[in-house]
Write a protein that holds these residues in place. Structure first.
Motif, PDB file in Angstrom:
ATOM      1  N   ILE A   1      -4.579 -11.491  12.811  1.00 45.82           N
ATOM      2  CA  ILE A   1      -4.400 -12.361  11.589  1.00 45.82           C
ATOM      3  C   ILE A   1      -3.544 -11.885  10.452  1.00 45.82           C
ATOM      4  O   ILE A   1      -2.722 -12.727   9.869  1.00 45.82           O
ATOM      5  N   ILE A   2      -3.653 -10.748  10.350  1.00 42.64           N
ATOM      6  CA  ILE A   2      -3.007  -9.920   9.143  1.00 42.64           C
ATOM      7  C   ILE A   2      -1.400 -10.071   9.316  1.00 42.64           C
ATOM      8  O   ILE A   2      -0.528 -10.229   8.768  1.00 42.64           O
TER       9      ILE A   2
ATOM     10  N   ARG B   1       0.216 -13.263   9.122  1.00 40.55           N
ATOM     11  CA  ARG B   1       0.282 -13.660   7.541  1.00 40.55           C
ATOM     12  C   ARG B   1       1.516 -12.906   7.294  1.00 40.55           C
ATOM     13  O   ARG B   1       2.325 -13.402   6.386  1.00 40.55           O
TER      14      ARG B   1
ATOM     15  N   ALA C   1       4.435 -14.733   8.307  1.00 42.20           N
ATOM     16  CA  ALA C   1       4.637 -15.957   7.500  1.00 42.20           C
ATOM     17  C   ALA C   1       5.410 -15.850   6.194  1.00 42.20           C
ATOM     18  O   ALA C   1       6.349 -16.303   5.699  1.00 42.20           O
ATOM     19  N   LEU C   2       4.964 -14.520   5.608  1.00 42.33           N
ATOM     20  CA  LEU C   2       5.418 -14.110   4.362  1.00 42.33           C
ATOM     21  C   LEU C   2       7.148 -13.753   4.296  1.00 42.33           C
ATOM     22  O   LEU C   2       7.769 -14.265   3.674  1.00 42.33           O
TER      23      LEU C   2
ATOM     24  N   ARG D   1       4.210 -13.421  -3.190  1.00 41.80           N
ATOM     25  CA  ARG D   1       4.369 -12.947  -1.610  1.00 41.80           C
ATOM     26  C   ARG D   1       4.461 -11.559  -1.959  1.00 41.80           C
ATOM     27  O   ARG D   1       3.674 -10.997  -0.831  1.00 41.80           O
TER      28      ARG D   1
ATOM     29  N   GLU E   1       0.875 -10.492  -2.320  1.00 42.22           N
ATOM     30  CA  GLU E   1      -0.038 -10.553  -0.977  1.00 42.22           C
ATOM     31  C   GLU E   1       0.211  -9.779   0.150  1.00 42.22           C
ATOM     32  O   GLU E   1      -0.482  -9.245   0.704  1.00 42.22           O
ATOM     33  N   ARG E   2       1.650  -9.309   0.140  1.00 41.93           N
ATOM     34  CA  ARG E   2       2.285  -8.426   1.223  1.00 41.93           C
ATOM     35  C   ARG E   2       1.424  -7.024   0.939  1.00 41.93           C
ATOM     36  O   ARG E   2       1.138  -6.375   1.923  1.00 41.93           O
TER      37      ARG E   2
ATOM     38  N   LEU F   1      -2.144  -7.298   2.165  1.00 45.32           N
ATOM     39  CA  LEU F   1      -2.278  -7.080   3.369  1.00 45.32           C
ATOM     40  C   LEU F   1      -1.758  -5.752   4.068  1.00 45.32           C
ATOM     41  O   LEU F   1      -2.732  -5.337   4.967  1.00 45.32           O
TER      42      LEU F   1
ATOM     43  N   ASP G   1      -9.685 -14.896   3.703  1.00 47.60           N
ATOM     44  CA  ASP G   1      -8.725 -13.706   3.193  1.00 47.60           C
ATOM     45  C   ASP G   1      -8.847 -12.422   3.686  1.00 47.60           C
ATOM     46  O   ASP G   1      -9.882 -11.753   3.338  1.00 47.60           O
TER      47      ASP G   1
END
Length: 112
Positions: free
Chosen positions: A12-13, A16, A19-20, A63, A66-67, A70, A100
């Motif tokens: 999942i991570i 994501r 996607a970023l 982003r 968020e990166r 993660l 999350d």
């Protein structure tokens, strides 16, 4: 948390993060320097371009944050600390991690 669950959260991570990276590619044009040639673009068009540029830069900053969150979650997985609240040490609910995967606190500690 067992190995299968940890592997699922790794996937999942990683998804994501991918996607970023894709969003970064799409948003790079919006961050380009705005041409201020009055002969080719009117005042309102320049203002729109500057606003769009500011929004693109703000999205890039979001982003980046968020990166980092993660990647820190990957670090917690490697250290065996993933899925545990950094404040109280209790296990973070899987439903919360599904929403999350970078969560560092349980619901009770996040509420304050």
């Amino acid at each position: 948390m067992n190995d299968a669950e940890l592997n699922r959260f790794r996937e999942i991570i990683a998804a994501r993060l991918d996607a970023l990276a894709h969003e970064d590619e799409l948003g790079s044009e919006g961050q380009a320097t705005v041409e201020l040639d009055q002969q080719s673009v009117g005042r309102l068009s320049r203002m729109d371009a500057l606003q769009n540029q500011a929004m693109a830069k703000a999205s890039a900053t979001r982003r980046d944050i968020e990166r980092r969150r993660l990647k820190a979650a990957f670090g917690r997985i490697d250290e065996g600390e993933y899925g545990y609240c950094e404040d109280c040490g209790d296990e973070i609910a899987h439903a919360r991690l599904n929403l999350d995967p970078a969560s560092q606190r349980c619901v009770q500690c996040a509420k304050g």
